[in-house]
Design a protein around this motif. Structure first.
Motif, PDB file in Angstrom:
ATOM      1  N   VAL A  54      87.089  32.421 -39.313  1.00 22.72           N
ATOM      2  CA  VAL A  54      86.725  33.807 -39.622  1.00 22.72           C
ATOM      3  C   VAL A  54      86.615  34.614 -38.335  1.00 22.72           C
ATOM      4  O   VAL A  54      87.188  35.702 -38.220  1.00 22.72           O
ATOM      5  CB  VAL A  54      85.384  33.857 -40.404  1.00 22.72           C
ATOM      6  CG1 VAL A  54      84.861  35.288 -40.462  1.00 22.72           C
ATOM      7  CG2 VAL A  54      85.557  33.318 -41.799  1.00 22.72           C
ATOM      8  N   LEU A  55      85.897  34.067 -37.334  1.00 23.80           N
ATOM      9  CA  LEU A  55      85.710  34.815 -36.090  1.00 23.80           C
ATOM     10  C   LEU A  55      87.050  35.092 -35.423  1.00 23.80           C
ATOM     11  O   LEU A  55      87.325  36.217 -35.006  1.00 23.80           O
ATOM     12  CB  LEU A  55      84.777  34.040 -35.151  1.00 23.80           C
ATOM     13  CG  LEU A  55      83.324  33.935 -35.647  1.00 23.80           C
ATOM     14  CD1 LEU A  55      82.482  33.097 -34.698  1.00 23.80           C
ATOM     15  CD2 LEU A  55      82.705  35.319 -35.820  1.00 23.80           C
ATOM     16  N   GLY A  56      87.912  34.070 -35.364  1.00 24.02           N
ATOM     17  CA  GLY A  56      89.227  34.242 -34.748  1.00 24.02           C
ATOM     18  C   GLY A  56      90.023  35.347 -35.421  1.00 24.02           C
ATOM     19  O   GLY A  56      90.541  36.255 -34.764  1.00 24.02           O
ATOM     20  N   VAL A  57      90.096  35.289 -36.748  1.00 20.57           N
ATOM     21  CA  VAL A  57      90.890  36.283 -37.479  1.00 20.57           C
ATOM     22  C   VAL A  57      90.274  37.673 -37.340  1.00 20.57           C
ATOM     23  O   VAL A  57      90.983  38.658 -37.156  1.00 20.57           O
ATOM     24  CB  VAL A  57      91.024  35.887 -38.967  1.00 20.57           C
ATOM     25  CG1 VAL A  57      91.757  36.978 -39.739  1.00 20.57           C
ATOM     26  CG2 VAL A  57      91.774  34.580 -39.105  1.00 20.57           C
ATOM     27  N   PHE A  58      88.923  37.742 -37.394  1.00 15.23           N
ATOM     28  CA  PHE A  58      88.272  39.057 -37.297  1.00 15.23           C
ATOM     29  C   PHE A  58      88.553  39.726 -35.945  1.00 15.23           C
ATOM     30  O   PHE A  58      88.712  40.945 -35.883  1.00 15.23           O
ATOM     31  CB  PHE A  58      86.757  38.928 -37.530  1.00 15.23           C
ATOM     32  CG  PHE A  58      86.378  39.014 -38.987  1.00 15.23           C
ATOM     33  CD1 PHE A  58      87.236  38.550 -39.974  1.00 15.23           C
ATOM     34  CD2 PHE A  58      85.173  39.582 -39.383  1.00 15.23           C
ATOM     35  CE1 PHE A  58      86.897  38.635 -41.322  1.00 15.23           C
ATOM     36  CE2 PHE A  58      84.834  39.674 -40.729  1.00 15.23           C
ATOM     37  CZ  PHE A  58      85.688  39.206 -41.693  1.00 15.23           C
ATOM     38  N   VAL A  59      88.619  38.927 -34.878  1.00  9.34           N
ATOM     39  CA  VAL A  59      88.901  39.511 -33.562  1.00  9.34           C
ATOM     40  C   VAL A  59      90.276  40.169 -33.577  1.00  9.34           C
ATOM     41  O   VAL A  59      90.431  41.343 -33.219  1.00  9.34           O
ATOM     42  CB  VAL A  59      88.823  38.429 -32.455  1.00  9.34           C
ATOM     43  CG1 VAL A  59      89.426  38.940 -31.162  1.00  9.34           C
ATOM     44  CG2 VAL A  59      87.369  38.010 -32.247  1.00  9.34           C
ATOM     45  N   ILE A  60      91.293  39.434 -34.055  1.00  9.83           N
ATOM     46  CA  ILE A  60      92.652  39.999 -34.123  1.00  9.83           C
ATOM     47  C   ILE A  60      92.657  41.221 -35.043  1.00  9.83           C
ATOM     48  O   ILE A  60      93.233  42.264 -34.734  1.00  9.83           O
ATOM     49  CB  ILE A  60      93.657  38.947 -34.637  1.00  9.83           C
ATOM     50  CG1 ILE A  60      93.625  37.717 -33.743  1.00  9.83           C
ATOM     51  CG2 ILE A  60      95.056  39.524 -34.706  1.00  9.83           C
ATOM     52  CD1 ILE A  60      94.460  36.570 -34.262  1.00  9.83           C
TER      53      ILE A  60
END
Lengths: 654, 280
Positions: free
Chosen positions: B59-65
């Motif tokens: 979730v964190l990875g995708v939210f950053v992008i």
């Protein structure tokens, strides 16, 4: 006489209290209102000629959509009633029987009578235009599909005030739904209505499969199809393989209930487990039937409003095919707790997790379509952009649920409820709203208001999160689905109250949406260009709404994003200047589909109440109308060149 | 209008409200799934925690992008003339975001399969707490409409709507149902399993310490389903042995009349205890 009066009171459920009386009153008012209005404005003939007998895919699409919005209202009302009942411990706003019926109709209506017609509506609205043809492969069959859905929806909704609604949950597991434990017509309504709409859906699957295979404009190769059409193609394949399984499961259960057989009973060698397997062999692909077209919609919307080509087209297609195949080998994850053994559970757990891989590829491709684009946040785009984080939460909790030992703790709890609402609302409903804002001008020639659209989006999206995010915690706290009430002292009350507030906000969002439709119909900006979004695919090449024949001359496609290419090279949709029009061959309208569905309705009533005379009359009527079609020789007409010239001149394309 | 700003704000509101709701809910009684009281629930809890952390990273990875893309490439009046490039795709990046999910799924699948196999075997007995009843205890569970019947075949005891078990001893619940399907669930001790007619499914559970844990039905079975709760009383070995002895001596025999009452659809006002498992 007294006996008859007693029977009638029970049959029409007048002994069930004010909720039913109110519904009777409202249904009566609405019916009388519609009849009076149609008569007063002399609209009966217009209704019959233009809508009820139409075989035009664009009009059938609009009728599907109207039905879907009405059913969203009905299903949403059910949801709000449930949230009201659960908002605090020990409430008795609804009793157990009413609550059980309402959660059953909520689930069934939302999946089969809201999500399905909404996505099939957009199949109809967009696919023939996107592939550059004049109608679907079988327009008459398409009308039959719609009217079967309509008859089924009517039958199912009628159960609320006539005889009682089903109360076995939308999954309807035997042996609870067998006659011994669940007598009365309620469960029969479920079985018969789903059976009728299922026939229509199979026909739709066949229709769009053939349409996309056979009706593409010259040059429109499979790898040049717009992504929405690709998603419809794959969805149609899933429909054709999955729905017959449902037909079998429903038929066996109905035979159990109507004729006393023992397929799924406790006694007589019946095997309830078999139904559960059959149901989910259809049921899991079914959730992909409603989500893949939404993926297609997001692909169109994201690419259009980023003003950029869809990133990774081939990967998008391959991942949809992978999802479609995987969707048929994961069904056991709906019952890890049925003791299938560690080998089986491990296989289905890992196959379920594997679906995250192609889905992840799609998410990244959408993100990278926006990357380096010029992203315009129109209402349609807001739903697409809102979809990504919400669906991500739904999808990743789905991966958590795919871990069998963890699922033993989540199964049937509010954790599961939160998960599937995140995927179904965050995915399908957001997709349908995106499609409504996106294709509304193409359907009606009017744009929906952007400001009201933003209010609709934020109200609904925030309400949705307030409603369902806390439910993940309710699951950890041990609250199970389908409980009509709960005692104080578990700490569930306050979280349920927050959830109910969110549900109310979603309801407000829906009302803003309805207001937007009404306001825009009167004051909305008119779409005079036919291409309000600077679109990329062929539906934006025609006028809004498209003429009856869609394209005066079938366009020749030279690449992906066909209309975008034509705009760049300055080509006209009607080809080089001076190509003469030719008369256009179109199917005739027919009143038979609606009459046939009326006979299905009558037969359905017969099977529900076990009035065999009625059932036989209905089935005979169906056979006769089918036979009549075989002797119909004048089922088409030609649109003369003068009429085409007039229409094209009015559109400024001459 | 600033969508990204509003999104973040709404996220904070939601999380804040949820936190508020959960304040004071750290009592294990409120969050039974997240405060396991036995080895089975504990291994499930560790898997829940592990999968949650893995998913949180995703979730964190995708939210950053996500937030980077929607803020940086947002249409503004200044970039009106910007014409986005037509990009087909990028094999390198597409390979990366196919391979990473595959690695994540493998990382999740290995412990999943291991624990799935582990849970069909009885939990390991801790020698110090092994009770006098032997290495394990078998209890037959029957879901009726809408009550839970527990039969102790070795002890010839039947209880309804409560069950006593020795703490520290693996208990083998053998589940079945006389009619509609229910699911046997004691969240503090472990996940659920269906109780189905014509089937006999096994569920191992064990309590670490003496205490009372609430159980309920996890599968809708009709009108009275919401009230299908029962208490699991985990006792010390000595207390349990004493309870068995007292019950065998003082509890009434199961009569045909009582049996009929139990099998008739409906609710019971209080739990029942019998010193036999077949009606006399």
């Amino acid at each position: 006489m007294n006996g008859f009066a007693n029977w009638a009171v029970h049959f029409f459920m007048l002994d069930e209290g004010p909720l039913i009386w109110l519904s009777d009153f409202l249904i009566g008012c609405a019916t009388i209102g519609i009849i009076v209005a149609l008569t007063y404005f002399k609209l009966w003939k217009w209704l019959w000629d233009n809508w009820l007998t139409t075989v035009d895919h664009k009009k059938i699409g609009i009728m599907y959509l109207i039905a879907a919005v009405l059913m969203l209202f009905r299903g949403g009302t059910d949801g709000l009633l449930m949230r009201a009942q659960l908002s605090w411990p020990n409430l008795h706003f609804l009793n157990a029987d009413h609550y059980d019926q309402i959660f059953t109709t909520h689930g069934t209506i939302m999946i089969l009578f809201m999500a399905m017609p909404a996505i099939i509506g957009f199949f109809n609205v967009a696919v023939p235009l996107q592939i550059g043809c004049r109608d679907v492969a079988f327009p008459y069959l398409n009308a039959i599909s719609f009217w079967l859905f309509f008859a089924a929806a009517l039958l199912f909704n009628l159960s609320f005030v006539v005889g009682g609604s089903p109360d076995g949950g939308w999954t309807s597991y035997p042996p609870y739904v067998e006659n011994v434990f669940d007598p009365g017509p309620g469960e029969n309504y479920f079985l018969v209505a789903l059976q009728i709409t299922g026939i229509g859906t199979i026909a739709t699957g066949v229709n769009f499969l053939i349409t996309i295979l056979r009706m593409r404009a010259p040059g429109m190769t499979m790898m040049r199809l717009p992504m929405f059409t690709w998603s419809v193609f794959i969805t149609s394949i899933i429909i054709v393989f999955a729905f017959p399984v449902l037909t079998v499961a429903l038929a066996l259960l109905l035979i159990d209930r109507d004729f006393g057989s023992h397929f799924f009973t406790v006694t007589g060698g019946g095997m309830p487990m078999q139904y559960i397997n059959l149901f989910w062999i259809w049921g899991h692909p079914e959730v992909y039937i409603v989500i893949l077209p939404a993926f297609g919609i997001f692909s169109e919307v994201v690419s259009t409003f980023s003003h950029k080509r869809l990133f990774g087209y081939s990967a998008m297609v391959v991942s949809m095919i992978a999802i479609a195949i995987l969707s048929f080998i994961v069904w056991v994850h709906h019952f890890f707790t049925m003791g299938a053994g560690p080998g089986v559970n491990s296989f289905f757990g890992v196959s379920t997790m594997a679906i995250a891989i192609p889905t992840g590829v799609k998410i990244f491709n959408w993100l990278f379509t926006m990357h380096k684009g010029r992203v315009e946040f129109t209402s349609a785009m807001l739903w697409a952009v809102g979809f990504i984080p919400n669906f991500l939460i739904g999808g990743l909790t789905g991966v958590m649920l795919a871990v069998p030992p963890a699922d033993y703790q989540y199964h049937n709890s509010y954790f599961l409820i939160a998960h599937f609402h995140y995927v179904l609302i965050g995915g399908t409903v957001f997709g349908v709203f995106a499609a409504i804002y996106y294709w509304w001008p193409k359907m009606f020639g009017v744009l929906l208001d952007e400001k009201l659209g933003r209010w609709h989006f934020w109200m609904f999206m925030i309400g949705f999160n307030i409603c369902f995010f806390p439910q993940f915690f309710l699951g950890f706290m041990g609250m199970q689905r389908r409980m009509y009430t709960y005692p104080a002292g578990y700490g569930w009350g306050i979280i349920n109250l927050i959830s109910t507030v969110g549900a109310v906000l979603m309801g407000v969002g829906f009302l803003i949406f309805v207001w937007n439709i009404l306001w825009s119909a009167r004051f909305g900006q008119r779409d005079t260009t036919g291409d309000p979004w600077d679109g990329r695919s062929l539906e934006w090449a025609t006028t809004s709404p498209a003429p009856e024949y869609n394209f005066a001359i079938i366009p020749t496609v030279k690449g992906r994003d066909a209309w975008w290419l034509m705009k760049k090279t300055g080509e006209s949709i009607n080809g080089p200047k001076g190509v003469p029009f030719r008369p256009i061959h179109m199917p005739n309208n027919s009143g038979r589909p609606i009459i046939m569905s009326l006979f299905f309705f009558i037969a359905g009533g017969g099977f529900i109440f076990q009035w065999w005379v009625l059932a036989i009359i209905g089935l005979l009527g169906v056979l006769v109308t089918m036979a009549q079609r075989s002797f119909e020789y004048h089922d088409h007409h030609y649109i003369p060149v003068e009429e085409i010239e007039k229409t094209e001149a009015a559109a400024g394309r001459l | 209008m600033k969508p990204s700003g509003r999104r973040v704000r709404s996220l904070f509101i939601i999380v804040g409200l949820s936190m508020l709701a959960l304040a004071g809910c750290d009592d294990p009684k409120y969050m039974p799934v997240l405060s396991p009281q036995g080895p089975v629930a504990r291994s499930e809890y560790y898997l829940i925690l592990y999968s949650f952390i893995v998913m949180l990273l995703v979730v964190l990875g995708v939210f950053v992008i996500y937030f980077y893309v929607i803020t940086k490439y947002r249409a503004r009046p200044e970039n009106k003339d910007y014409v986005p490039p037509e990009i087909e795709g990028n094999t390198k990046w597409e390979t990366i975001w196919t391979v990473i999910p595959i690695i994540i799924v493998i990382a999740l699948a290995i412990p999943t399969v291991a624990v799935t196999y582990k849970l069909v075997k009885p939990p390991k007995v801790e020698a110090a707490t092994t009770a006098a009843t032997g290495k394990s205890l078998t209890i037959d569970v029957i879901a009726e409409q809408w009550k839970w019947v527990f039969k102790y075949p070795a002890q010839n005891i039947e209880t309804v709507n409560y069950v006593n078990i020795p703490a520290g001893v693996p208990v083998n619940f053998e589940l079945t149902a006389s009619g509609p399907i229910n699911a046997f669930w004691v969240p503090a001790l472990g996940g659920m399993e269906y109780a189905m007619p014509g089937m006999n499914l096994k569920l191992w559970l064990e309590a670490d310490h003496p205490g009372t844990y609430q159980g309920r039905s996890g599968q809708y079975s009709g009108r009275g389903f919401a009230h299908m709760t029962f208490n699991v009383n985990a006792q010390t070995a000595a207390d349990f042995a004493k309870w068995v002895q007292t019950t065998q001596q003082t509890a009434p025999k199961l009569t045909q009349q009582a049996q009929d009452q139990i099998q008739k659809p409906g609710l019971l006002s209080k739990p029942l205890t019998f010193s036999s498992t077949e009606p006399q």
